[in-house]
Design a protein around this motif. Structure first.
Motif, PDB file in Angstrom:
ATOM      1  N   GLY A 212       0.811  -1.216   0.000  1.00 42.87           N
ATOM      2  CA  GLY A 212       0.000   0.000   0.000  1.00 42.87           C
ATOM      3  C   GLY A 212       0.839   1.258   0.000  1.00 42.87           C
ATOM      4  O   GLY A 212       0.545   2.214  -0.726  1.00 42.87           O
ATOM      5  N   LEU A 213       1.899   1.271   0.824  1.00 41.96           N
ATOM      6  CA  LEU A 213       2.738   2.468   0.886  1.00 41.96           C
ATOM      7  C   LEU A 213       3.465   2.697  -0.437  1.00 41.96           C
ATOM      8  O   LEU A 213       3.525   3.830  -0.922  1.00 41.96           O
ATOM      9  CB  LEU A 213       3.756   2.359   2.017  1.00 41.96           C
ATOM     10  CG  LEU A 213       4.729   3.545   2.107  1.00 41.96           C
ATOM     11  CD1 LEU A 213       3.976   4.862   2.283  1.00 41.96           C
ATOM     12  CD2 LEU A 213       5.740   3.343   3.215  1.00 41.96           C
ATOM     13  N   TYR A 269      -2.473   2.606   4.671  1.00 41.10           N
ATOM     14  CA  TYR A 269      -1.707   2.989   3.480  1.00 41.10           C
ATOM     15  C   TYR A 269      -2.386   2.486   2.212  1.00 41.10           C
ATOM     16  O   TYR A 269      -2.461   3.195   1.204  1.00 41.10           O
ATOM     17  CB  TYR A 269      -0.276   2.455   3.544  1.00 41.10           C
ATOM     18  CG  TYR A 269       0.617   3.190   4.518  1.00 41.10           C
ATOM     19  CD1 TYR A 269       0.843   4.565   4.392  1.00 41.10           C
ATOM     20  CD2 TYR A 269       1.235   2.525   5.563  1.00 41.10           C
ATOM     21  CE1 TYR A 269       1.658   5.236   5.293  1.00 41.10           C
ATOM     22  CE2 TYR A 269       2.053   3.194   6.468  1.00 41.10           C
ATOM     23  CZ  TYR A 269       2.254   4.545   6.326  1.00 41.10           C
ATOM     24  OH  TYR A 269       3.054   5.220   7.215  1.00 41.10           O
ATOM     25  N   ALA A 270      -2.894   1.262   2.254  1.00 39.47           N
ATOM     26  CA  ALA A 270      -3.568   0.701   1.078  1.00 39.47           C
ATOM     27  C   ALA A 270      -4.834   1.487   0.757  1.00 39.47           C
ATOM     28  O   ALA A 270      -5.148   1.730  -0.424  1.00 39.47           O
ATOM     29  CB  ALA A 270      -3.894  -0.774   1.315  1.00 39.47           C
ATOM     30  N   LEU A 271      -5.571   1.904   1.795  1.00 43.46           N
ATOM     31  CA  LEU A 271      -6.785   2.686   1.560  1.00 43.46           C
ATOM     32  C   LEU A 271      -6.453   4.059   0.973  1.00 43.46           C
ATOM     33  O   LEU A 271      -7.129   4.534   0.048  1.00 43.46           O
ATOM     34  CB  LEU A 271      -7.564   2.838   2.866  1.00 43.46           C
ATOM     35  CG  LEU A 271      -8.384   1.605   3.266  1.00 43.46           C
ATOM     36  CD1 LEU A 271      -8.769   1.666   4.733  1.00 43.46           C
ATOM     37  CD2 LEU A 271      -9.639   1.505   2.394  1.00 43.46           C
ATOM     38  N   GLN A 272      -5.412   4.706   1.515  1.00 42.50           N
ATOM     39  CA  GLN A 272      -5.003   5.996   0.950  1.00 42.50           C
ATOM     40  C   GLN A 272      -4.548   5.826  -0.500  1.00 42.50           C
ATOM     41  O   GLN A 272      -4.801   6.693  -1.348  1.00 42.50           O
ATOM     42  CB  GLN A 272      -3.875   6.587   1.783  1.00 42.50           C
ATOM     43  CG  GLN A 272      -4.307   7.049   3.173  1.00 42.50           C
ATOM     44  CD  GLN A 272      -3.117   7.534   3.987  1.00 42.50           C
ATOM     45  OE1 GLN A 272      -2.567   8.595   3.729  1.00 42.50           O
ATOM     46  NE2 GLN A 272      -2.704   6.731   4.964  1.00 42.50           N
ATOM     47  N   ALA A 273      -3.867   4.714  -0.779  1.00 37.26           N
ATOM     48  CA  ALA A 273      -3.431   4.458  -2.148  1.00 37.26           C
ATOM     49  C   ALA A 273      -4.623   4.219  -3.063  1.00 37.26           C
ATOM     50  O   ALA A 273      -4.627   4.644  -4.229  1.00 37.26           O
ATOM     51  CB  ALA A 273      -2.484   3.254  -2.175  1.00 37.26           C
ATOM     52  N   ALA A 274      -5.664   3.546  -2.545  1.00 32.43           N
ATOM     53  CA  ALA A 274      -6.867   3.315  -3.346  1.00 32.43           C
ATOM     54  C   ALA A 274      -7.525   4.639  -3.710  1.00 32.43           C
ATOM     55  O   ALA A 274      -7.998   4.831  -4.843  1.00 32.43           O
ATOM     56  CB  ALA A 274      -7.849   2.429  -2.577  1.00 32.43           C
ATOM     57  N   ILE A 275      -7.544   5.579  -2.751  1.00 30.22           N
ATOM     58  CA  ILE A 275      -8.103   6.909  -3.021  1.00 30.22           C
ATOM     59  C   ILE A 275      -7.267   7.615  -4.096  1.00 30.22           C
ATOM     60  O   ILE A 275      -7.813   8.203  -5.044  1.00 30.22           O
ATOM     61  CB  ILE A 275      -8.155   7.735  -1.721  1.00 30.22           C
ATOM     62  CG1 ILE A 275      -9.178   7.137  -0.759  1.00 30.22           C
ATOM     63  CG2 ILE A 275      -8.470   9.200  -2.026  1.00 30.22           C
ATOM     64  CD1 ILE A 275      -9.081   7.663   0.663  1.00 30.22           C
ATOM     65  N   LEU A 296     -14.362   5.323   0.554  1.00 29.85           N
ATOM     66  CA  LEU A 296     -13.043   4.877   1.014  1.00 29.85           C
ATOM     67  C   LEU A 296     -12.597   5.665   2.246  1.00 29.85           C
ATOM     68  O   LEU A 296     -12.017   5.095   3.183  1.00 29.85           O
ATOM     69  CB  LEU A 296     -12.019   5.027  -0.121  1.00 29.85           C
ATOM     70  CG  LEU A 296     -12.140   4.016  -1.255  1.00 29.85           C
ATOM     71  CD1 LEU A 296     -11.317   4.456  -2.463  1.00 29.85           C
ATOM     72  CD2 LEU A 296     -11.695   2.618  -0.790  1.00 29.85           C
ATOM     73  N   TYR A 297     -12.907   6.975   2.260  1.00 29.97           N
ATOM     74  CA  TYR A 297     -12.584   7.767   3.452  1.00 29.97           C
ATOM     75  C   TYR A 297     -13.394   7.300   4.662  1.00 29.97           C
ATOM     76  O   TYR A 297     -12.903   7.319   5.803  1.00 29.97           O
ATOM     77  CB  TYR A 297     -12.832   9.252   3.201  1.00 29.97           C
ATOM     78  CG  TYR A 297     -11.654   9.965   2.583  1.00 29.97           C
ATOM     79  CD1 TYR A 297     -10.389   9.918   3.172  1.00 29.97           C
ATOM     80  CD2 TYR A 297     -11.798  10.695   1.400  1.00 29.97           C
ATOM     81  CE1 TYR A 297      -9.301  10.571   2.595  1.00 29.97           C
ATOM     82  CE2 TYR A 297     -10.709  11.347   0.821  1.00 29.97           C
ATOM     83  CZ  TYR A 297      -9.471  11.276   1.431  1.00 29.97           C
ATOM     84  OH  TYR A 297      -8.402  11.921   0.869  1.00 29.97           O
ATOM     85  N   ASP A 298     -14.630   6.879   4.434  1.00 28.83           N
ATOM     86  CA  ASP A 298     -15.444   6.357   5.540  1.00 28.83           C
ATOM     87  C   ASP A 298     -14.776   5.140   6.173  1.00 28.83           C
ATOM     88  O   ASP A 298     -14.698   5.023   7.401  1.00 28.83           O
ATOM     89  CB  ASP A 298     -16.845   5.971   5.033  1.00 28.83           C
ATOM     90  CG  ASP A 298     -17.712   7.186   4.732  1.00 28.83           C
ATOM     91  OD1 ASP A 298     -17.437   8.267   5.286  1.00 28.83           O
ATOM     92  OD2 ASP A 298     -18.664   7.041   3.933  1.00 28.83           O
ATOM     93  N   VAL A 299     -14.273   4.233   5.321  1.00 26.01           N
ATOM     94  CA  VAL A 299     -13.580   3.043   5.831  1.00 26.01           C
ATOM     95  C   VAL A 299     -12.295   3.441   6.543  1.00 26.01           C
ATOM     96  O   VAL A 299     -11.975   2.935   7.624  1.00 26.01           O
ATOM     97  CB  VAL A 299     -13.272   2.061   4.674  1.00 26.01           C
ATOM     98  CG1 VAL A 299     -12.503   0.850   5.194  1.00 26.01           C
ATOM     99  CG2 VAL A 299     -14.557   1.617   3.986  1.00 26.01           C
TER     100      VAL A 299
END
Length: 389
Positions: A212-213, A269-275, A296-299
């Motif tokens: 993710g990072l 990190y993976a969620l921020q990368a998905a965004i 994605l921000y909610d998660v």
């Protein structure tokens, strides 16, 4: 020789630290080994395994150096004179050992970053000092204190056990991301080093957050050429020329996001990368799937509650539902007393006032953001926005 030094010096150093048990002695041994290579390889030819040759040569030069010291000053160094013969140097494990040692939580956070850049990335003391706006002697003392702490506290030169790995890996990833952010605006070389470190971690330890990072850094860095004007003014995401974005990096980053989510253990990190991937793959700001970004921000908020993440979500809500909805959310954050000194909160608020045509309130918010902003590209954008009102 220069290409071999670039490719092998950090690997050789990592193994010499394990064999010799001392950072300074290993660094001296590394220099001795390359000096010997410069002298001998032109006549003898480059060995079949340059890395093994350098490790063996450095190791025996260090033993000779220790014997000489002991003759001159008995008790000068307590390392055993001999180390075991090793046929196959486990360089992969040694590089992981070095990363986890440099980022050990017992070290001061500033020292973790300095040690990472100096020992793993191979930057000079002067280069690291310049990156962190300090003098070389001050930075050198920081590194000396960190090495002393490692020695005196007997910090183990090892990869953590599986049970301790998530917490320790989080510390390493945090340091790498700090390095990336330090170079984001003004030091492209630091951002490049952070991505190189991210690749190394994924190669050696392909955990979901390492994936993710690396994805996050690649996706942000893909926009490097369009982030600022030639005059150094920050260009907002919606105004950037997407045709100049690095498509190869975007594709690689998006693929890494998918790999991270396939593990079923995707973290912050993976969620921020998905965004970041949703932004990067959209043909324009207007065509961006803002609903997906809000989701994605909610998660992410449930996983890692933070007013900064709330702020980013509010900006996405403003794009999905309209500026007045985003403004309500930002005002609620500020009313709690959070992010009062965070320039981006006031800048986001100013942008929403501007979109609503509330010029006087926008000007006040831009001025507040300008008073708090430090980075010159951001300051120039805020000044431009004020002039445009």
């Amino acid at each position: 020789m220069e290409s071999i030094y670039r490719a092998e010096s950090r690997r050789v150093l990592a193994t010499l630290i394990r064999l010799l048990g001392d950072f300074d002695l290993a660094e001296e041994a590394l220099q001795d080994a390359f000096a010997a290579a410069v002298e001998r390889w032109p006549q003898e030819g480059v060995p079949a395994s340059p890395r093994s040759w350098l490790i063996s040569t450095g190791r025996f030069r260090a033993i000779d150096r220790l014997r000489k010291r002991r003759r001159e000053i008995p008790g000068e160094h307590d390392m055993a004179e001999e180390t075991p013969d090793i046929e196959n140097y486990d360089v992969v494990d040694d590089r992981l050992r070095l990363i986890f040692t440099c980022c050990h939580p017992a070290l001061n956070p500033d020292a973790q970053v300095a040690m990472t850049l100096r020992e793993i990335c191979g930057l000079t003391t002067e280069q690291v000092a310049a990156a962190f706006l300090t003098t070389a002697p001050t930075l050198a003392q920081r590194i000396v204190r960190a090495k002393t702490k490692i020695r005196d506290a007997r910090i183990p030169y090892e990869v953590p056990e599986r049970a301790d790995l998530p917490e320790r890996l989080a510390s390493v990833l945090h340091v790498v991301y700090l390095v990336f952010n330090q170079g984001y605006f003004t030091r492209a070389d630091l951002a490049t080093e952070a991505i190189r470190l991210g690749r190394l971690l994924v190669d050696l330890l392909p955990e979901s957050e390492a994936l993710g990072l690396l994805a996050l850094m690649l996706l942000h860095d893909a926009r490097r050429a369009t982030r600022t004007t030639a005059a150094g003014v920050l260009i907002p995401l919606e105004e950037q020329d997407r045709s100049r974005w690095n498509r190869a990096q975007i594709e690689e980053g998006a693929a890494l996001v998918r790999r991270a989510f396939e593990t079923r253990r995707a973290g912050p990190y993976a969620l921020q990368a998905a965004i970041a991937a949703v932004h990067a793959e959209a043909p324009s700001s207007a065509a961006t799937d803002w609903s997906e970004i809000v989701g994605l921000y909610d998660v992410l908020l449930r996983m890692e509650p933070s007013p900064v993440i709330e702020l980013n979500r509010a900006a996405a809500v403003a794009m999905r539902d309209g500026p007045e909805h985003g403004l309500t959310l930002i005002d609620a954050i500020l009313a709690r007393g959070e992010l009062q000194e965070y320039h981006l909160a006031h800048a986001a608020r100013a942008d929403l006032f501007r979109r609503l045509g509330r010029k006087s309130e926008a000007a006040a918010a831009y001025n507040r953001a300008l008073a708090l902003a430090v980075e010159e590209p951001e300051r120039r954008l805020l000044e431009r926005r004020l002039k445009e009102l």
